[in-house]
Design a protein around this motif. Structure first.
Motif, PDB file in Angstrom:
ATOM      1  N   ILE A 243       7.930   0.918 -11.713  1.00  0.00           N
ATOM      2  CA  ILE A 243       6.718   0.284 -12.019  1.00  0.00           C
ATOM      3  C   ILE A 243       6.424  -0.082 -10.953  1.00  0.00           C
ATOM      4  O   ILE A 243       4.880  -0.584 -10.204  1.00  0.00           O
ATOM      5  CB  ILE A 243       6.766  -0.861 -12.799  1.00  0.00           C
ATOM      6  CG1 ILE A 243       6.808   0.342 -13.881  1.00  0.00           C
ATOM      7  CG2 ILE A 243       5.854  -1.003 -13.508  1.00  0.00           C
ATOM      8  CD1 ILE A 243       7.506  -0.961 -15.198  1.00  0.00           C
ATOM      9  N   LEU A 244       7.083  -0.970  -9.634  1.00  0.00           N
ATOM     10  CA  LEU A 244       7.088  -1.610  -8.251  1.00  0.00           C
ATOM     11  C   LEU A 244       6.143  -0.991  -7.257  1.00  0.00           C
ATOM     12  O   LEU A 244       6.010  -1.358  -7.001  1.00  0.00           O
ATOM     13  CB  LEU A 244       7.947  -2.730  -8.520  1.00  0.00           C
ATOM     14  CG  LEU A 244       8.199  -3.515  -7.587  1.00  0.00           C
ATOM     15  CD1 LEU A 244       6.987  -4.563  -7.438  1.00  0.00           C
ATOM     16  CD2 LEU A 244       9.163  -4.028  -6.752  1.00  0.00           C
ATOM     17  N   SER A 245       6.696   0.628  -7.838  1.00  0.00           N
ATOM     18  CA  SER A 245       6.135   1.926  -6.049  1.00  0.00           C
ATOM     19  C   SER A 245       5.051   2.162  -6.588  1.00  0.00           C
ATOM     20  O   SER A 245       4.365   1.719  -5.672  1.00  0.00           O
ATOM     21  CB  SER A 245       7.459   2.820  -6.375  1.00  0.00           C
ATOM     22  OG  SER A 245       8.685   1.873  -6.555  1.00  0.00           O
ATOM     23  N   ILE A 246       4.573   2.194  -8.142  1.00  0.00           N
ATOM     24  CA  ILE A 246       3.056   2.053  -8.857  1.00  0.00           C
ATOM     25  C   ILE A 246       2.067   0.753  -7.609  1.00  0.00           C
ATOM     26  O   ILE A 246       1.071   1.226  -7.583  1.00  0.00           O
ATOM     27  CB  ILE A 246       3.566   2.378 -10.040  1.00  0.00           C
ATOM     28  CG1 ILE A 246       3.890   4.032 -10.063  1.00  0.00           C
ATOM     29  CG2 ILE A 246       1.902   3.016  -9.949  1.00  0.00           C
ATOM     30  CD1 ILE A 246       4.259   4.528 -11.656  1.00  0.00           C
ATOM     31  N   GLN A 247       2.785  -0.141  -8.661  1.00  0.00           N
ATOM     32  CA  GLN A 247       1.694  -1.269  -8.388  1.00  0.00           C
ATOM     33  C   GLN A 247       1.630  -1.694  -6.424  1.00  0.00           C
ATOM     34  O   GLN A 247       0.582  -2.025  -6.639  1.00  0.00           O
ATOM     35  CB  GLN A 247       2.648  -2.543  -8.595  1.00  0.00           C
ATOM     36  CG  GLN A 247       1.739  -3.944  -8.297  1.00  0.00           C
ATOM     37  CD  GLN A 247       2.591  -5.289  -8.587  1.00  0.00           C
ATOM     38  OE1 GLN A 247       3.331  -4.900  -8.859  1.00  0.00           O
ATOM     39  NE2 GLN A 247       1.425  -5.886  -9.198  1.00  0.00           N
ATOM     40  N   THR A 248       2.869  -0.932  -5.856  1.00  0.00           N
ATOM     41  CA  THR A 248       2.924  -1.299  -4.515  1.00  0.00           C
ATOM     42  C   THR A 248       1.945  -0.708  -3.572  1.00  0.00           C
ATOM     43  O   THR A 248       1.471  -0.494  -2.757  1.00  0.00           O
ATOM     44  CB  THR A 248       4.144  -1.445  -3.964  1.00  0.00           C
ATOM     45  OG1 THR A 248       5.066  -2.187  -3.995  1.00  0.00           O
ATOM     46  CG2 THR A 248       4.129  -1.631  -2.146  1.00  0.00           C
ATOM     47  N   LEU A 249       2.229   1.012  -4.174  1.00  0.00           N
ATOM     48  CA  LEU A 249       1.053   1.993  -3.560  1.00  0.00           C
ATOM     49  C   LEU A 249       0.064   1.605  -3.887  1.00  0.00           C
ATOM     50  O   LEU A 249      -1.566   1.878  -3.188  1.00  0.00           O
ATOM     51  CB  LEU A 249       1.689   3.138  -4.024  1.00  0.00           C
ATOM     52  CG  LEU A 249       1.067   4.596  -3.800  1.00  0.00           C
ATOM     53  CD1 LEU A 249       1.049   4.794  -2.848  1.00  0.00           C
ATOM     54  CD2 LEU A 249       1.596   5.725  -4.961  1.00  0.00           C
ATOM     55  N   ALA A 250      -0.669   1.742  -4.793  1.00  0.00           N
ATOM     56  CA  ALA A 250      -1.715   0.667  -5.482  1.00  0.00           C
ATOM     57  C   ALA A 250      -2.135  -0.280  -4.475  1.00  0.00           C
ATOM     58  O   ALA A 250      -3.791   0.013  -4.345  1.00  0.00           O
ATOM     59  CB  ALA A 250      -1.823   0.141  -7.074  1.00  0.00           C
ATOM     60  N   ASN A 251      -1.579  -1.214  -4.344  1.00  0.00           N
ATOM     61  CA  ASN A 251      -1.885  -2.275  -3.131  1.00  0.00           C
ATOM     62  C   ASN A 251      -2.981  -1.718  -2.256  1.00  0.00           C
ATOM     63  O   ASN A 251      -3.517  -2.417  -1.654  1.00  0.00           O
ATOM     64  CB  ASN A 251      -1.226  -3.655  -3.525  1.00  0.00           C
ATOM     65  CG  ASN A 251      -0.999  -3.980  -4.200  1.00  0.00           C
ATOM     66  OD1 ASN A 251      -2.037  -4.415  -5.672  1.00  0.00           O
ATOM     67  ND2 ASN A 251      -0.346  -4.619  -4.853  1.00  0.00           N
ATOM     68  N   GLY A 260       5.175 -11.444   3.135  1.00  0.00           N
ATOM     69  CA  GLY A 260       6.137 -11.188   3.086  1.00  0.00           C
ATOM     70  C   GLY A 260       7.264 -10.543   2.779  1.00  0.00           C
ATOM     71  O   GLY A 260       7.208  -9.237   2.803  1.00  0.00           O
ATOM     72  N   PHE A 261       8.513 -10.708   2.573  1.00  0.00           N
ATOM     73  CA  PHE A 261       9.545  -9.990   2.048  1.00  0.00           C
ATOM     74  C   PHE A 261      10.113 -10.501   0.918  1.00  0.00           C
ATOM     75  O   PHE A 261      11.448 -10.256   0.706  1.00  0.00           O
ATOM     76  CB  PHE A 261      11.103  -9.424   3.554  1.00  0.00           C
ATOM     77  CG  PHE A 261      10.226  -9.012   4.263  1.00  0.00           C
ATOM     78  CD1 PHE A 261      10.023  -7.814   4.658  1.00  0.00           C
ATOM     79  CD2 PHE A 261       9.966  -9.876   6.081  1.00  0.00           C
ATOM     80  CE1 PHE A 261       9.720  -6.829   5.401  1.00  0.00           C
ATOM     81  CE2 PHE A 261       9.468  -9.401   6.367  1.00  0.00           C
ATOM     82  CZ  PHE A 261       9.327  -7.883   6.691  1.00  0.00           C
ATOM     83  N   THR A 262      10.084 -10.655   0.302  1.00  0.00           N
ATOM     84  CA  THR A 262      10.274 -11.226  -0.972  1.00  0.00           C
ATOM     85  C   THR A 262      10.424 -10.392  -2.216  1.00  0.00           C
ATOM     86  O   THR A 262      11.454 -10.694  -2.551  1.00  0.00           O
ATOM     87  CB  THR A 262       9.540 -12.578  -1.712  1.00  0.00           C
ATOM     88  OG1 THR A 262       8.806 -13.516  -0.654  1.00  0.00           O
ATOM     89  CG2 THR A 262       9.572 -13.336  -3.129  1.00  0.00           C
ATOM     90  N   THR A 263       9.268  -9.621  -2.229  1.00  0.00           N
ATOM     91  CA  THR A 263       9.882  -8.613  -2.819  1.00  0.00           C
ATOM     92  C   THR A 263      11.255  -7.412  -2.716  1.00  0.00           C
ATOM     93  O   THR A 263      11.969  -7.196  -3.482  1.00  0.00           O
ATOM     94  CB  THR A 263       8.009  -7.731  -3.182  1.00  0.00           C
ATOM     95  OG1 THR A 263       7.423  -8.866  -3.506  1.00  0.00           O
ATOM     96  CG2 THR A 263       9.024  -6.335  -3.982  1.00  0.00           C
ATOM     97  N   VAL A 264      11.103  -7.456  -1.120  1.00  0.00           N
ATOM     98  CA  VAL A 264      12.366  -6.740  -0.791  1.00  0.00           C
ATOM     99  C   VAL A 264      13.319  -7.361  -1.465  1.00  0.00           C
ATOM    100  O   VAL A 264      14.703  -7.019  -1.650  1.00  0.00           O
ATOM    101  CB  VAL A 264      12.151  -6.675   0.702  1.00  0.00           C
ATOM    102  CG1 VAL A 264      12.664  -5.771   1.312  1.00  0.00           C
ATOM    103  CG2 VAL A 264      10.467  -5.357   0.210  1.00  0.00           C
ATOM    104  N   ILE A 265      13.635  -8.233  -0.836  1.00  0.00           N
ATOM    105  CA  ILE A 265      14.556  -9.170  -1.057  1.00  0.00           C
ATOM    106  C   ILE A 265      14.780  -9.651  -2.363  1.00  0.00           C
ATOM    107  O   ILE A 265      16.432  -9.161  -3.115  1.00  0.00           O
ATOM    108  CB  ILE A 265      14.259 -10.888  -0.910  1.00  0.00           C
ATOM    109  CG1 ILE A 265      14.072 -10.626   0.934  1.00  0.00           C
ATOM    110  CG2 ILE A 265      15.952 -11.715  -0.780  1.00  0.00           C
ATOM    111  CD1 ILE A 265      14.295 -12.110   1.833  1.00  0.00           C
ATOM    112  N   ILE A 266      13.867  -9.294  -3.470  1.00  0.00           N
ATOM    113  CA  ILE A 266      14.411  -9.541  -5.039  1.00  0.00           C
ATOM    114  C   ILE A 266      14.987  -7.681  -5.279  1.00  0.00           C
ATOM    115  O   ILE A 266      15.988  -7.748  -5.631  1.00  0.00           O
ATOM    116  CB  ILE A 266      12.814  -9.901  -5.594  1.00  0.00           C
ATOM    117  CG1 ILE A 266      12.619 -11.654  -5.607  1.00  0.00           C
ATOM    118  CG2 ILE A 266      13.780  -9.600  -7.211  1.00  0.00           C
ATOM    119  CD1 ILE A 266      11.602 -12.071  -5.820  1.00  0.00           C
TER     120      ILE A 266
END
Length: 313
Positions: A243-251, A260-266
């Protein structure tokens, strides 16, 4: 050859010299009016105090008293297993040696076994007296959820019919969890509530670390649910990643920059935690398999009192 008694009392002890006189007196007093045909088997789990010498002296004045001494401490589960191997009674009762399992409950347990024709009489801790919020209470609720059996208020204070004892002794596994095995066998049972008495002499050997170790051994030895939890958590994490990959690709396609790298860190922390937990659980199960494969005896007996060499041990 000795005839088999009606009742065998098994008492695992470790450093309980201060409680032996009171315990034996209480057991004899409670059983005197209900049966004359019984034996008391103490299993000394590597005591470092005067427990064994005290048992040796007490056996001279108590012909019903038998005892086993381990070369070192092998744990309470092994002590109970040794007691079950040596017990000859038509019914076998296991109780602690610190008097927190009240001897006053013995007549009621025996009468229930005789009258109700049940195979197991369980002494269950009364949750209304606060035990539900103790470490053991929390552990019992977790174990109930993982295994599907009801361990609410469960304790090792139980009466087992000879048929149940023989079935436990016939199990091929070396590392056992007594409460779990009794429930798993599925024999008819009756519960009797009791309130554990406060310890008046000596001190408990059950530190928080030992209790946690027992909990891990019990869960990994009796249920594979933790491994399934890891599988479910991994599946949930994969779904989250998709789900996160789809959201990131859409953005990215919309030209929206991610700050930032908040998402990556999480994600890294979440994946790392699940992997570490999964590897830890697999390690625990592999350790149990390793111990079973070695096939070492669960205990080594150093000395015996009042038990013949022909009796199983």
């Amino acid at each position: 050859m000795k005839t088999s008694p009606e009742i065998s009392i098994i008492v695992p002890v470790r450093d309980e010299a201060a409680n032996l006189d009171a315990l034996i007196q209480a057991v004899n007093s409670q059983l005197s009016d209900i049966t004359k045909d019984y034996e008391i088997i103490f299993v000394d789990d590597g005591s470092r105090d005067e427990t064994w010498s005290k048992l040796t002296g007490l056996s001279n004045a108590n012909p019903r008293l038998c005892a086993i001494s381990f070369n070192r401490s092998f744990g309470k589960e092994s002590a109970m297993r040794a007691g079950l191997k040596f017990a000859r009674g038509a019914a076998v009762i296991i109780m602690d040696g610190d008097l927190q399992h009240p001897p006053s409950l013995l007549p009621q347990m025996i009468l229930s076994w005789r009258a109700d024709r049940v195979m197991v009489v369980e002494a269950v801790k009364d949750s209304k007296r606060g035990s539900a919020f103790s470490f053991s209470g929390i552990f019992n609720r977790i174990l109930s959820g993982l295994t599907g059996f009801d361990f609410s208020g469960s304790s090792d204070f139980k009466l087992l019919d000879r048929k149940v004892v023989d079935q436990i002794n016939a199990l091929p596994e070396r590392l056992t969890f007594f409460r779990g095995i009794v429930s798993w066998l599925g024999y008819s049972s009756k519960a009797i509530k009791f309130t554990p008495a406060p310890r008046t002499r000596g001190r408990t050997r059950w530190s928080l670390l030992r209790l946690v170790g027992l909990a891990i051994d019990a869960v990994t030895g009796f249920s594979n649910s933790p491994l399934r939890i890891v599988t479910v958590a991994s599946a949930a994490l994969m779904a989250f990643a998709v789900i996160l990959s789809i959201q990131t690709l859409a953005n990215w396609l919309r030209g929206v920059a991610l700050e930032g790298f908040t998402t990556v860190i999480i994600i890294v922390l979440l994946v790392g935690s699940v992997l570490a937990f999964g590897l830890g659980m697999i390690g625990e199960y592999l350790a149990r398999i390793f111990d079973e494969i070695k096939a070492r005896p669960p205990y080594i007996i150093g000395e015996k009192i009042g038990l013949s060499e022909s009796q199983s041990g």
